[in-house]
Design an enzyme around this catalytic site. Sequence first.
Site, PDB file in Angstrom:
ATOM      1  N   CYS A  20      -7.986   1.696   7.034  1.00 39.76           N
ATOM      2  CA  CYS A  20      -7.476   2.386   5.850  1.00 39.76           C
ATOM      3  C   CYS A  20      -8.013   1.785   4.559  1.00 39.76           C
ATOM      4  O   CYS A  20      -8.478   0.640   4.513  1.00 39.76           O
ATOM      5  CB  CYS A  20      -5.948   2.406   5.873  1.00 39.76           C
ATOM      6  SG  CYS A  20      -5.183   0.876   5.326  1.00 39.76           S
ATOM      7  N   THR A  64      -5.833   0.779  12.030  1.00 35.13           N
ATOM      8  CA  THR A  64      -6.159   0.926  10.596  1.00 35.13           C
ATOM      9  C   THR A  64      -6.206  -0.405   9.841  1.00 35.13           C
ATOM     10  O   THR A  64      -6.634  -0.439   8.694  1.00 35.13           O
ATOM     11  CB  THR A  64      -5.125   1.825   9.893  1.00 35.13           C
ATOM     12  OG1 THR A  64      -3.832   1.215   9.999  1.00 35.13           O
ATOM     13  CG2 THR A  64      -5.096   3.225  10.479  1.00 35.13           C
ATOM     14  N   CYS A  71       0.870  -1.179   0.000  1.00 33.36           N
ATOM     15  CA  CYS A  71       0.000   0.000   0.000  1.00 33.36           C
ATOM     16  C   CYS A  71       0.910   1.233   0.000  1.00 33.36           C
ATOM     17  O   CYS A  71       2.126   1.124   0.139  1.00 33.36           O
ATOM     18  CB  CYS A  71      -0.876   0.000   1.246  1.00 33.36           C
ATOM     19  SG  CYS A  71       0.094   0.083   2.769  1.00 33.36           S
ATOM     20  N   CYS A 105       2.722   5.906   8.828  1.00 32.91           N
ATOM     21  CA  CYS A 105       1.793   6.042   7.704  1.00 32.91           C
ATOM     22  C   CYS A 105       0.882   7.248   7.954  1.00 32.91           C
ATOM     23  O   CYS A 105       0.329   7.381   9.058  1.00 32.91           O
ATOM     24  CB  CYS A 105       0.956   4.775   7.576  1.00 32.91           C
ATOM     25  SG  CYS A 105      -0.390   4.962   6.384  1.00 32.91           S
ATOM     26  N   SER A 163      -0.783  -7.680  10.865  1.00 29.44           N
ATOM     27  CA  SER A 163      -2.202  -7.684  11.240  1.00 29.44           C
ATOM     28  C   SER A 163      -3.098  -7.746  10.000  1.00 29.44           C
ATOM     29  O   SER A 163      -4.027  -8.540   9.926  1.00 29.44           O
ATOM     30  CB  SER A 163      -2.520  -6.431  12.056  1.00 29.44           C
ATOM     31  OG  SER A 163      -3.910  -6.317  12.274  1.00 29.44           O
ATOM     32  N   ASN A 164      -2.801  -6.911   8.987  1.00 25.83           N
ATOM     33  CA  ASN A 164      -3.713  -6.882   7.834  1.00 25.83           C
ATOM     34  C   ASN A 164      -3.671  -8.184   7.046  1.00 25.83           C
ATOM     35  O   ASN A 164      -4.679  -8.619   6.492  1.00 25.83           O
ATOM     36  CB  ASN A 164      -3.444  -5.645   6.955  1.00 25.83           C
ATOM     37  CG  ASN A 164      -2.210  -5.788   6.098  1.00 25.83           C
ATOM     38  OD1 ASN A 164      -2.259  -6.352   5.017  1.00 25.83           O
ATOM     39  ND2 ASN A 164      -1.096  -5.258   6.568  1.00 25.83           N
ATOM     40  N   HIS A 166      -0.014  -4.637  19.638  1.00 25.24           N
ATOM     41  CA  HIS A 166       0.391  -4.341  18.256  1.00 25.24           C
ATOM     42  C   HIS A 166       1.016  -2.943  18.250  1.00 25.24           C
ATOM     43  O   HIS A 166       0.497  -2.024  18.877  1.00 25.24           O
ATOM     44  CB  HIS A 166      -0.822  -4.388  17.321  1.00 25.24           C
ATOM     45  CG  HIS A 166      -0.445  -4.267  15.865  1.00 25.24           C
ATOM     46  ND1 HIS A 166      -0.167  -3.047  15.286  1.00 25.24           N
ATOM     47  CD2 HIS A 166      -0.279  -5.196  14.895  1.00 25.24           C
ATOM     48  CE1 HIS A 166       0.154  -3.243  14.010  1.00 25.24           C
ATOM     49  NE2 HIS A 166       0.090  -4.543  13.750  1.00 25.24           N
ATOM     50  N   SER A 188       2.007  -5.354   3.359  1.00 28.23           N
ATOM     51  CA  SER A 188       3.462  -5.227   3.520  1.00 28.23           C
ATOM     52  C   SER A 188       4.228  -6.326   2.771  1.00 28.23           C
ATOM     53  O   SER A 188       5.430  -6.494   2.964  1.00 28.23           O
ATOM     54  CB  SER A 188       3.839  -5.231   5.007  1.00 28.23           C
ATOM     55  OG  SER A 188       3.112  -6.215   5.716  1.00 28.23           O
ATOM     56  N   GLU A 238       0.991  -0.487  16.304  1.00 29.30           N
ATOM     57  CA  GLU A 238       0.108   0.630  15.943  1.00 29.30           C
ATOM     58  C   GLU A 238      -0.805   1.023  17.114  1.00 29.30           C
ATOM     59  O   GLU A 238      -1.015   2.210  17.390  1.00 29.30           O
ATOM     60  CB  GLU A 238      -0.747   0.289  14.719  1.00 29.30           C
ATOM     61  CG  GLU A 238      -1.513   1.501  14.226  1.00 29.30           C
ATOM     62  CD  GLU A 238      -2.548   1.200  13.161  1.00 29.30           C
ATOM     63  OE1 GLU A 238      -3.622   1.843  13.182  1.00 29.30           O
ATOM     64  OE2 GLU A 238      -2.298   0.322  12.307  1.00 29.30           O
TER      65      GLU A 238
END
Length: 316
Positions: A200, A170, A17, A101, A229-230, A129, A273, A131
Amino acid sequence: MTAKPLTLYLAAPRGFCAGVDRAIKIVEMALEKWGAPVYVRHEIVHNKFVVDALRDKGAVFVEELDECPDDRPVIFSAHGVPKSVPAHAAKREMVYVDATCPLVSKVHIEAERHSANGLQLVMIGHEGHPETVGTMGQLPEGEVLLVEEASDVASLEVRDPDKLAFVTQTTLSVDDTADVVEALQARFPAIQGPHKEDICYATTNRQESVKAMAAKTNAMLVVGAPNSSNSRRLVEVGAKAGCSYSQLVQRASDIDWRALEGIESIGITAGASAPDVLITEVIDAFKAKYDVTVEVVETAKENVEFKVPRVLREAS
């Protein structure tokens, strides 16, 4: 012996991303500007292949600022950091570059705005995490309460139920987060949410393309790291959308061929990522074993780009 036919559905969008692209570029430009070593607090993005490649170029990855010397530049990862980290770096007169980000920074700004308006914050995110740690660390201790799932809402102890707002990590599952938000709004009707969703665009888009692919196949591979995570959310979304086999692989060598015996179609996507080279490696591994037809399942077009910080755009 002729290879068996296999339809390979390739999600679009997939992989990097804009925030990840920018963070990697920041490390590379810092190495060009200041030479090696450049220190990076926490993995710049959650992908071993990316981190190893940057390490080979002269990046040194550490978990805390204490591990960095005063006289070398330090970069903060794309996940964001608590306020205390840049404050500590400034106190030591270090050169630092923030690769957070911009969409995570937006959540940080939101949290500060709500707090300035006298609201206590609830953060929907995963405990520990980076973030979540970074976002909660924008405000003093106790000002941000963490919930991970809808069932956590019932036991929340808040200061004033009429003075609450929520933000989210996000990279969460869009559907799971909606359940948590619903539980928060049911218990705290006055709670304020973000003007625009915190999850996001890249996370949302990759989850949508997985849902579209899941309808066409019963097996799916997500290229990504176990601490991403994503990427892990994509595996869950695939399983929930009806894929009987939905697995995370870091690279082609992780593919469990026995589990895929007899398949006629498979969906492939990648977390935000995961670099293209790893996606290609997985596709090539299938081409070596099957007579592959590739079909792209495109659910959105992405043309987002984020500028790198000015300090790196200026000539040294």
